[in-house]
Structures are given as C-alpha cells and as structure tokens.
Scaffold this motif. Sequence first.
Motif, short mmCIF file in Angstrom:
data_model
loop_
_atom_site.label_atom_id
_atom_site.label_comp_id
_atom_site.label_asym_id
_atom_site.label_seq_id
_atom_site.Cartn_x
_atom_site.Cartn_y
_atom_site.Cartn_z
N VAL A 138 -2.80 4.88 -11.51
CA VAL A 138 -1.38 5.03 -11.28
C VAL A 138 -0.79 3.08 -12.17
O VAL A 138 -2.31 1.86 -11.77
CB VAL A 138 -1.46 5.20 -9.55
N MET A 139 0.18 2.83 -11.62
CA MET A 139 1.24 1.59 -12.30
C MET A 139 1.99 0.65 -11.48
O MET A 139 2.60 2.32 -11.48
CB MET A 139 1.32 1.37 -13.83
N LEU A 143 11.84 -5.25 -15.72
CA LEU A 143 10.80 -4.69 -14.80
C LEU A 143 9.04 -5.74 -15.42
O LEU A 143 9.50 -5.34 -16.59
CB LEU A 143 10.64 -3.11 -15.89
N VAL A 144 9.00 -5.36 -14.07
CA VAL A 144 7.75 -6.56 -14.55
C VAL A 144 6.75 -5.98 -13.50
O VAL A 144 7.09 -5.47 -12.61
CB VAL A 144 7.43 -7.53 -13.75
N ARG A 145 5.51 -5.56 -14.34
CA ARG A 145 4.25 -4.83 -13.71
C ARG A 145 3.10 -5.30 -13.04
O ARG A 145 3.35 -6.95 -13.73
CB ARG A 145 3.09 -4.57 -15.21
N ILE A 146 3.02 -5.13 -11.99
CA ILE A 146 2.05 -6.52 -11.15
C ILE A 146 1.03 -5.14 -11.16
O ILE A 146 0.25 -4.37 -10.93
CB ILE A 146 2.67 -5.32 -9.25
N ALA A 204 2.98 7.59 -12.26
CA ALA A 204 1.59 7.83 -11.69
C ALA A 204 1.97 9.33 -12.83
O ALA A 204 2.68 10.37 -12.73
CB ALA A 204 0.81 8.16 -10.91
N PHE A 205 0.99 10.29 -12.56
CA PHE A 205 0.69 11.93 -13.53
C PHE A 205 0.09 12.33 -12.35
O PHE A 205 -1.10 12.55 -12.20
CB PHE A 205 -0.42 12.34 -14.58
N GLU A 206 -0.10 13.44 -12.00
CA GLU A 206 -0.45 14.31 -11.30
C GLU A 206 -0.02 15.68 -11.12
O GLU A 206 0.79 17.00 -12.07
CB GLU A 206 0.27 14.49 -9.91
N THR A 207 -1.11 17.05 -10.90
CA THR A 207 -1.51 18.45 -11.23
C THR A 207 -1.26 18.70 -9.60
O THR A 207 -2.78 18.33 -9.24
CB THR A 207 -2.39 18.81 -11.99
N ALA A 208 -0.59 19.81 -8.56
CA ALA A 208 -1.41 20.20 -7.72
C ALA A 208 -1.33 19.15 -6.99
O ALA A 208 -2.23 19.02 -5.70
CB ALA A 208 -2.29 21.06 -7.39
N GLY A 209 -0.43 17.93 -7.01
CA GLY A 209 -0.62 16.77 -5.88
C GLY A 209 -2.01 15.97 -5.70
O GLY A 209 -2.10 14.62 -5.40
N THR A 233 1.27 -1.47 0.26
CA THR A 233 0.14 -0.41 0.51
C THR A 233 1.40 1.50 0.04
O THR A 233 1.70 1.37 0.71
CB THR A 233 -0.79 -0.36 1.59
N PHE A 234 0.69 2.43 -1.02
CA PHE A 234 1.78 3.48 -1.36
C PHE A 234 0.33 4.48 -1.20
O PHE A 234 0.01 4.38 -2.23
CB PHE A 234 3.04 2.76 -2.06
N CYS A 235 1.51 5.91 -1.43
CA CYS A 235 1.23 6.74 -1.98
C CYS A 235 2.05 7.58 -3.32
O CYS A 235 3.34 7.15 -2.86
CB CYS A 235 0.87 7.94 -1.17
N PRO A 236 1.46 7.06 -4.42
CA PRO A 236 2.32 7.58 -6.04
C PRO A 236 2.98 8.87 -6.10
O PRO A 236 3.49 8.87 -6.74
CB PRO A 236 1.13 6.88 -6.93
N VAL A 237 2.22 9.51 -4.83
CA VAL A 237 2.51 11.57 -5.71
C VAL A 237 3.45 11.41 -4.47
O VAL A 237 4.71 12.01 -5.05
CB VAL A 237 1.05 12.20 -5.02
N CYS A 238 3.85 10.98 -3.15
CA CYS A 238 4.30 10.92 -2.21
C CYS A 238 5.48 10.09 -1.78
O CYS A 238 6.85 10.65 -1.50
CB CYS A 238 4.30 11.87 -0.28
N GLY A 239 5.40 9.11 -2.41
CA GLY A 239 5.67 7.61 -2.09
C GLY A 239 5.97 7.03 -0.95
O GLY A 239 6.75 6.27 -0.58
N GLN A 240 5.71 7.53 0.39
CA GLN A 240 5.27 6.67 1.46
C GLN A 240 4.27 5.51 1.04
O GLN A 240 2.88 5.30 0.70
CB GLN A 240 4.16 7.51 2.35
N ALA A 241 4.99 4.48 1.47
CA ALA A 241 4.81 3.02 1.21
C ALA A 241 4.74 1.97 2.11
O ALA A 241 5.68 2.05 3.52
CB ALA A 241 5.91 1.98 0.32
N GLU A 242 4.12 1.43 2.51
CA GLU A 242 3.83 0.66 3.95
C GLU A 242 4.22 -0.90 3.85
O GLU A 242 3.66 -1.54 2.87
CB GLU A 242 2.17 0.17 4.54
#
Length: 619
Positions: free
Chosen positions: A607-608, A573-576, A545-550, A499-508
């Motif tokens: 997101v991928m 590179l292997v897609r999950i 991923a792609f983001e605008t202003a977070g 489980t992660f946030c693709p914008v800031c990169g924080q992952a569990e």
Amino acid sequence: MKKWLIRCLTVLAMVCLIPGIVLKAAAETTTVRCKNCESVETREILGYRKYDSNSHRFYVAECKNCHNDGNVSYLKVHTGGTETPTCTTGKTCEKCGAEYGEKDPNNHDLVHHDAKAPSCTEIGWDAYDTCSRCDYTTRKELPALNHDLRQSVITAPTCTETGWAYVKCSRCDYYDTPVLPALKHDLRQRVITAPTCTGEGWAHVACSRCDYFATPLLSALNHDLEQHAAKAPTCTEIGWNAYEACSRCDYTTYVELPAQHDLEQHAAKAPTCTEIGWNAYETCSRCDHTTYAELPALNHDLVRHEAKAPTCTEIGWDTYEACSRCDHTTYAELPALNHDLKQHAAQAPTCTEIGWNAYDTCSRCDYTTYAELPALNHDLVNHDAKALTCTEPGWNAYETCSRCNYTTYAEQPALNHDYQAVTVEPTCEADGYTIFTCSRCKDSYTADPTDKLGHQFGAWSPNGTGSQSASCLRDGCAHTGSTDCRKFTFRTAEGETLTFCPVCGQAENAAQLEKIEAATAWAISGSLSAEDVTARTNGEYLSVAFETAGSLTQPTGLVRLALPAGLLEGKKLVRIAPDGTQTEMPFETERGKLIYTLDFANSALPVMLFRLVPQTAAL
C-alpha cells in the motif's frame, strides 16, 4: 446410607456422559460437493492440517449418497488468531494451529541509540533505533574523517642529499617531521654513435637538475641470430640447407640448392578405330611431370544397314552398322519366330457375362481355337425391408442372385441423434454446463463445462470490530463476504501517525477514506496479481492498494495510476513514506486523467499513502 450412595453414583455418571453428548452435538460441519457423484450435502469435518502459508486442508466424512471414501480433503484459508503480528511473527490459525499472514514490518520493539560524531581516526554515526526482536536498525555509519594534513617543506632534497618537512593536521594535534628522500639524477641520454652488431658506440648522459654528466661506451650488439630449417629441392622448386640469419643486419649462411627433373623416355604409339595413341614423350621418376599428349581413337567409319523383321518361317535382323576399315559390325541374326502359342483357361459363363472352353492363340497372328458360351442370367431371391433408427442403418425391400453378388440392396444411413441443447449457466459458487437430449430417442449427455464465476464483491465497508464486509454484485447472489482488516501505520508529521485499512478505508484519528470508483491502474513492469485498484480518499489523505476478495496483493514492479483530474483540482499529490519522508509526485495529463507512476519494486508494503496538499496561488 445406601440410597445416598446410589444417588451420588447416578449424578456422577450423568456428569461424565454429558460432555460426550455435548461434543457430539457440537461437531463442526460444512457444505461440500462430492468429488465422486457431484452431490452437494452437509458433511462433518474430521480434522484440519496445514497446507501452506495461506490455507489449510480440512477432511470430511464419507458421502451419504454414494458412500465415497470420507477422507476427502478441501482447502480453506487460515482464520482466527488473536495475536498481533510483529516484525518476526504472524497470526496463529484457530483451526490448524499454523502460523499465517504477513508479519508487520512496522511493529518493532525499538531501542534508541544516541549519535556519535566521527573523528580523524574513528568512525561515528547519527542517532538511530534498533529492534530487540530482529536485526532491524536505522544505523548509518559515518566514516572516519582521516587527517587533514598541511605540509611545510623545511629543507628541499637534491639529487644526492635528503631533505625534511613539517606535517600537521588542521583538525587534531597530530604532526610529523618526515624525511624527504634524495631525488636521484634525472638523466637525459643522447646517443652520439650507435653500436652495431660488430662495432661499439658511445653516448652523452647529463642530469636535468644538476651539472652531473658522463660519456659511456655502448657495447657492440652482436648478431641477433634466427635459425632457419633446411628445405630439400624438388623437381620444380629450389631448396637449401639449414642456415642462420641476423634480424638486424644482412648476415646469413644461406646457400641455394637448384631444382631439376629425373627424365625417362617413352616410345610413340599410333591410334586405331577403338584405341588411343600418342607421340614419343618424357616423364620424371620423382614427380608427375610429363610431355605426354594423347592422340584420340579414330572411331569406326560406319556404314548403316536397315533392319529386317523375322516372321514365323523366315530369319531377320535389327538395323546394324559395319566399319569400312575393320571387321567391326553390330549385325545379329534373328531366327524365324514360329507360332508363339498362348494357352487360355476356360471361363464358365455367369449371370451377366459370356464364357468359353480352354483354347490356344498365337501372339503374332490371328490363330485361335476360341468358342463362346452364352450368359446364364440372374437367379433372383427376394429380401424384406428394415426401418432405420438413430444409431442403426436400414434398407428397402431388395433382390439378390443365388449364383453371384448381384443385389438391389441400398443401405440408408442411421439418422444420428437430433440433440437439443439446454444450457445451465454458472453461478458464483456452482459450475455451469450444457445438457444435450435427442428429440427422437431421448438419449442425453452433459458437456461444455464452465467454471463457477466466483463472487464479484463491491466496495468493502468496516464492521467496527476490526473486520470488513462486502456484498456480491452478481444478480441472484445474496452472499456477503467478511475478512479481517489489515491496518498500516504511516508517520504523517513529527509525533503524528495515521493508522488505516486500505481495503475498507477505516482510519484512526482521521475521517473515513471513501473509494474512488473512477481510479484505474495497470502494470508496466513486474507483476500485478489483481488489476482492480482500490484507491480511497477523505480529502486530506489518499491511499492506493490492490485487493482480491478483501485480501491485499503485492505488486512487484512499476504501476501506472490514473485519477480523475477534478479530484486533485487546486492540490498536489505528496507521497508519505512509512518513516514520514514526504515526496511530491510528478504526473502526466491524458484525456482528463492525471497519470502517476508508482514504484513497488523497491517497496516492501502493498500500500502507498499520499497527502493532498493545497497549492498556493501564484502572486
């Protein structure tokens, strides 16, 4: 007793008044720009109302500067909400109470169902999950197998008698003993004598499987008659009455009707100088047939005579012609002209031109009663000078004539404004513009507005509270933006998830995903709301991923992703997929970059996630 009652009432009154005072002190305010006078000030927010699925309107009090109507609306994004998005609901905005944000397609309330194998007559299915809140399901139906029949022929059918067989399924206890119908004769016919329209024929017929045969008669065909409409004869074409003809033989009732003209005789006529003639000829009363041949007119045998111009006292004539065979002539007498007098009005002399009294002249000779009157010269009047300005013309001292429009006036055009430009550059939160001021009269105006730049955020960092922040990169701007993290869960292995946030990169359950600054991406089909790709990796996983202003944006087609070649050195590179399915990604190499094609057209997620798998060295 009365003092005690008065004290109680006083305390109660203070308790009732305090909430009102607190509410007034806690009224919510915001900084806005007045749409009427452009002043920026802190205004009280009067209320909120949902605008769309992304934002709400808020209404502010009247402008303190111009007292413009306070019911002015502005847009803000939805905020707050503690509910966790599910597969059917989003968050609830703490301001306007509207539901907003995307639903979480991965947050289903799953119910597990066991597998059932299909049989010959009934469908089956693999083990699957369903959601108790929505129609989500992983069920995949397995069709019935149908019987796997094996047939043994016990008695074969003939042309005239039935047979029977034994049929049994190889998978179940189903069997049958179907009757095999008689085959009937497989007849082959050979025509010995073909029938005609008027005579019979006969043939030989035999079966290819048994000894049956016959020699049937073939009846006469009779004529296959076609009807033809009548056509009347004309002067040049034959005709016929209505008739019949056979399509198979030469039988016909056709009879031809011959063509013929109805002739009339016409006498001859000789041509003259002006009229055509002809020889004797014939015409048809029914059509335009004729033997008529035109003889052209002879035309005049002309003799030319020179012209003689008339004078004031003698007649004349124009050039003319006369025919030697008839009295034709173009002669026309021109009478004596007499004097052609023309009246000329008097003209008074002016300052610069001569004049005359009324007089007569002849248009054909030099007769005149003209007598010249001399010019008067100017009667001058002096005028003062006037200095010119930026907006008004001026002139030097000049003279005019009291009798005519003579003048030495020469207008000097207005100087026009000498505007000097001072440009105010736009900032992240304020528009830019240019002020133009005249160096002579100080007149000024504002023009060339430019839109505010908006914040240019750098990399987003987790705040440790389920939110993320980033600072504006523009010089002179100290703004720091903050948004809620939007986390995604992918199944990485049996019983394991990330489980992660693709914008800031924080992952569990994994190391922080750091941003890859050299990653680039562009759309080759569909749409890409933001071209700034956010690619992050911790050496084991890579997210794109792609983001605008977070905030994440959703691509809708094929996207090309370019990564530095050194990032994946010794790895593939292997897609999950969200369900844990893993697929190796093909790539191209171009100018030190690895180019991958990502298909968002068939993806409901923005997101991928990829795994960086070490490659084993070749033996």
